[in-house]
Structures are given as C-alpha cells and as structure tokens.
Design an enzyme around this catalytic site. Structure first.
Site, PDB file in Angstrom:
ATOM      1  CB  CYS A 267      -0.919   0.223   1.118  1.00  0.00           C
ATOM      2  SG  CYS A 267      -2.543  -1.331   1.071  1.00  0.00           S
TER       3      CYS A 267
ATOM      4  CG  ASP B 145      10.701  -9.093  -5.711  1.00  0.00           C
ATOM      5  OD1 ASP B 145      10.208  -9.557  -5.745  1.00  0.00           O
ATOM      6  OD2 ASP B 145      11.950  -8.894  -4.870  1.00  0.00           O
TER       7      ASP B 145
ATOM      8  CG  HIS C  59      -4.695  -3.844   1.858  1.00  0.00           C
ATOM      9  ND1 HIS C  59      -3.562  -3.698   1.859  1.00  0.00           N
ATOM     10  CD2 HIS C  59      -5.204  -4.982   2.632  1.00  0.00           C
ATOM     11  CE1 HIS C  59      -3.022  -5.185   3.058  1.00  0.00           C
ATOM     12  NE2 HIS C  59      -3.970  -5.869   3.457  1.00  0.00           N
TER      13      HIS C  59
ATOM     14  CG  ASN D  43       4.752 -17.427  -2.870  1.00  0.00           C
ATOM     15  OD1 ASN D  43       4.675 -18.457  -3.426  1.00  0.00           O
ATOM     16  ND2 ASN D  43       5.744 -16.715  -2.473  1.00  0.00           N
TER      17      ASN D  43
ATOM     18  N   GLY E 193       4.293 -19.699   2.184  1.00  0.00           N
ATOM     19  CA  GLY E 193       5.346 -19.038   1.456  1.00  0.00           C
ATOM     20  C   GLY E 193       4.879 -17.488   1.538  1.00  0.00           C
TER      21      GLY E 193
ATOM     22  CB  THR F 112       7.109 -12.972   3.604  1.00  0.00           C
ATOM     23  OG1 THR F 112       7.348 -11.992   1.980  1.00  0.00           O
ATOM     24  CG2 THR F 112       8.035 -13.505   3.280  1.00  0.00           C
TER      25      THR F 112
ATOM     26  CG  HIS G 232      -1.066  -5.696  -1.116  1.00  0.00           C
ATOM     27  ND1 HIS G 232      -1.531  -3.986  -0.476  1.00  0.00           N
ATOM     28  CD2 HIS G 232      -1.800  -5.650  -2.247  1.00  0.00           C
ATOM     29  CE1 HIS G 232      -1.954  -3.702  -1.801  1.00  0.00           C
ATOM     30  NE2 HIS G 232      -2.246  -4.689  -1.939  1.00  0.00           N
TER      31      HIS G 232
ATOM     32  CG  HIS H 121       2.888 -10.429  -4.156  1.00  0.00           C
ATOM     33  ND1 HIS H 121       1.521  -9.746  -2.681  1.00  0.00           N
ATOM     34  CD2 HIS H 121       3.793 -11.124  -3.607  1.00  0.00           C
ATOM     35  CE1 HIS H 121       2.612 -10.902  -1.935  1.00  0.00           C
ATOM     36  NE2 HIS H 121       4.020 -11.415  -2.613  1.00  0.00           N
TER      37      HIS H 121
ATOM     38  CG  HIS I 286       6.167 -13.499  -6.667  1.00  0.00           C
ATOM     39  ND1 HIS I 286       6.964 -12.938  -6.666  1.00  0.00           N
ATOM     40  CD2 HIS I 286       5.401 -13.830  -5.824  1.00  0.00           C
ATOM     41  CE1 HIS I 286       6.873 -12.518  -4.613  1.00  0.00           C
ATOM     42  NE2 HIS I 286       5.855 -13.315  -5.149  1.00  0.00           N
TER      43      HIS I 286
HETATM   44  P1  AMP Z   1       5.760 -12.508  -1.468  1.00  0.00           P
HETATM   45  O1  AMP Z   1       7.131 -13.547  -0.246  1.00  0.00           O
HETATM   46  O2  AMP Z   1       5.139 -13.489  -2.127  1.00  0.00           O
HETATM   47  O3  AMP Z   1       5.000 -12.532   0.092  1.00  0.00           O
HETATM   48  O4  AMP Z   1       6.589 -11.948  -2.400  1.00  0.00           O
HETATM   49  C1  AMP Z   1       7.103 -10.816  -1.261  1.00  0.00           C
HETATM   50  C2  AMP Z   1       7.370 -10.266  -2.889  1.00  0.00           C
HETATM   51  O5  AMP Z   1       8.036  -8.571  -2.707  1.00  0.00           O
HETATM   52  C3  AMP Z   1       9.202 -10.588  -2.215  1.00  0.00           C
HETATM   53  O6  AMP Z   1      10.078 -10.917  -3.579  1.00  0.00           O
HETATM   54  C4  AMP Z   1      10.176  -9.296  -2.348  1.00  0.00           C
HETATM   55  O7  AMP Z   1      11.646  -9.302  -3.199  1.00  0.00           O
HETATM   56  C5  AMP Z   1       9.378  -8.677  -2.740  1.00  0.00           C
HETATM   57  N1  AMP Z   1       9.235  -6.773  -1.779  1.00  0.00           N
HETATM   58  C6  AMP Z   1       9.493  -7.090  -0.867  1.00  0.00           C
HETATM   59  N2  AMP Z   1       9.660  -5.685  -0.340  1.00  0.00           N
HETATM   60  C7  AMP Z   1       9.767  -5.104  -1.674  1.00  0.00           C
HETATM   61  C8  AMP Z   1      10.316  -3.779  -2.335  1.00  0.00           C
HETATM   62  N3  AMP Z   1      10.540  -2.300  -1.104  1.00  0.00           N
HETATM   63  N4  AMP Z   1      10.055  -3.333  -3.506  1.00  0.00           N
HETATM   64  C9  AMP Z   1       9.886  -4.496  -4.661  1.00  0.00           C
HETATM   65  N5  AMP Z   1       9.728  -5.724  -4.220  1.00  0.00           N
HETATM   66  C10 AMP Z   1       9.792  -6.152  -2.567  1.00  0.00           C
HETATM   67 ZN    ZN Z   2      -2.010  -3.391   0.997  1.00  0.00          ZN
END
Ligand code: AMP
Ligand code: ZN
Length: 111
Positions: A6, A29, A45, A84, A90, A92, A95, A97, A99
């Site tokens: 967000c 990423d 969100h 994920n 998996g 992290t 929000h 998303h 990949h």
């Molecule tokens: P997930 O583990 O599926 O939640 O993916 C989160 C992704 O966000 C990971 O691949 C991180 O490398 C990526 N990530 C975290 N912070 C940032 C950021 N500030 N800009 C771009 N990607 C990010």
């Molecule tokens: Zn969000």
C-alpha cells in the site's frame, strides 16, 4: 494501515514501475529470483488470495488481462506466475500479489 505494498501504491516507498493503471501496479521485485521478476498488485488492499470474494474479484481478472501486456513489454517469451498465500504458503507481504517470473528457460517444477 501498515502495509508495504500500500505504501508503494501511495508513493511513500519508491518502486521501479513497469506498468500502472487505475486498478493495478507492476514493479520490479527488489530481490529478483529470475532475470525478470516483476510483482503485480491490485491498488486496493486485499490481504491474500484467500480474501478474494465476489466484491473484489474483478481486479484479479484485470491483473490477468494485463499480464500479457506486461509480459510483452518485458519481451518475455514464456513466463511463470506465482501467488504465495498466507504464511504457510510462503507469503511475506500481506497484500495480494502475483510474481511474474521469466527471462530464462524455467524448469518444469515449481518446488
Ligand atoms: P511473497 O514472499 O510472495 O510475499 O513476496 C514478496 C515479494 O516482495 C518478495 O519477492 C520480495 O523480494 C518483494 N519485495 C519486498 N519488498 C519490496 C520492495 N520494497 N520493492 C519491491 N519488491 C519488494
Ligand atoms: Zn496493502
């Protein structure tokens, strides 16, 4: 809300954008797993795939409508889309998303 993506949508945290419209945002990423690794998010969100419902699912369709556009822009001839969902999946950043991975020949197996 203390949500990293967000904050990226709001411009509070910078990102390397590859596509944006009124509903979604795609950016590189920060820790790419493949030569091309883009994260595609709804601007609204939604915490995770488990939170998709009748009232917010349009934006998921919109993301998949734009994936070919984004892939073409990035010159991807074949790619992998990964979501994920929740901690055990998996995830992290809580929000929703997707990949978008490519830029090399990917193996057949995900895990
Ligand atoms: P997930 O583990 O599926 O939640 O993916 C989160 C992704 O966000 C990971 O691949 C991180 O490398 C990526 N990530 C975290 N912070 C940032 C950021 N500030 N800009 C771009 N990607 C990010
Ligand atoms: Zn969000």
């Amino acid at each position: 809300m203390d949500c990293l993506f967000c904050k990226i949508v709001n411009g509070d945290i910078p990102s390397n954008k590859v596509y944006e419209d009124d509903k979604i945002l795609a950016f590189h990423d920060i820790a790419p797993q493949t030569p091309v690794h883009v994260v595609i998010i709804p601007k609204m969100h939604i915490a995770c795939a488990d939170e998709v419902n009748e009232s917010n699912c349009d934006v998921v369709g919109h993301i998949f409508l734009k994936i070919p556009v984004i892939a073409k822009e990035l010159n991807l001839d074949g790619y992998r889309i990964i979501n994920n969902c929740k901690e055990n999946g998996g995830q992290t950043v809580m929000h929703l998303h997707f990949h978008l991975l490519g830029g090399k020949t990917l193996g057949e197996k995900i895990v």
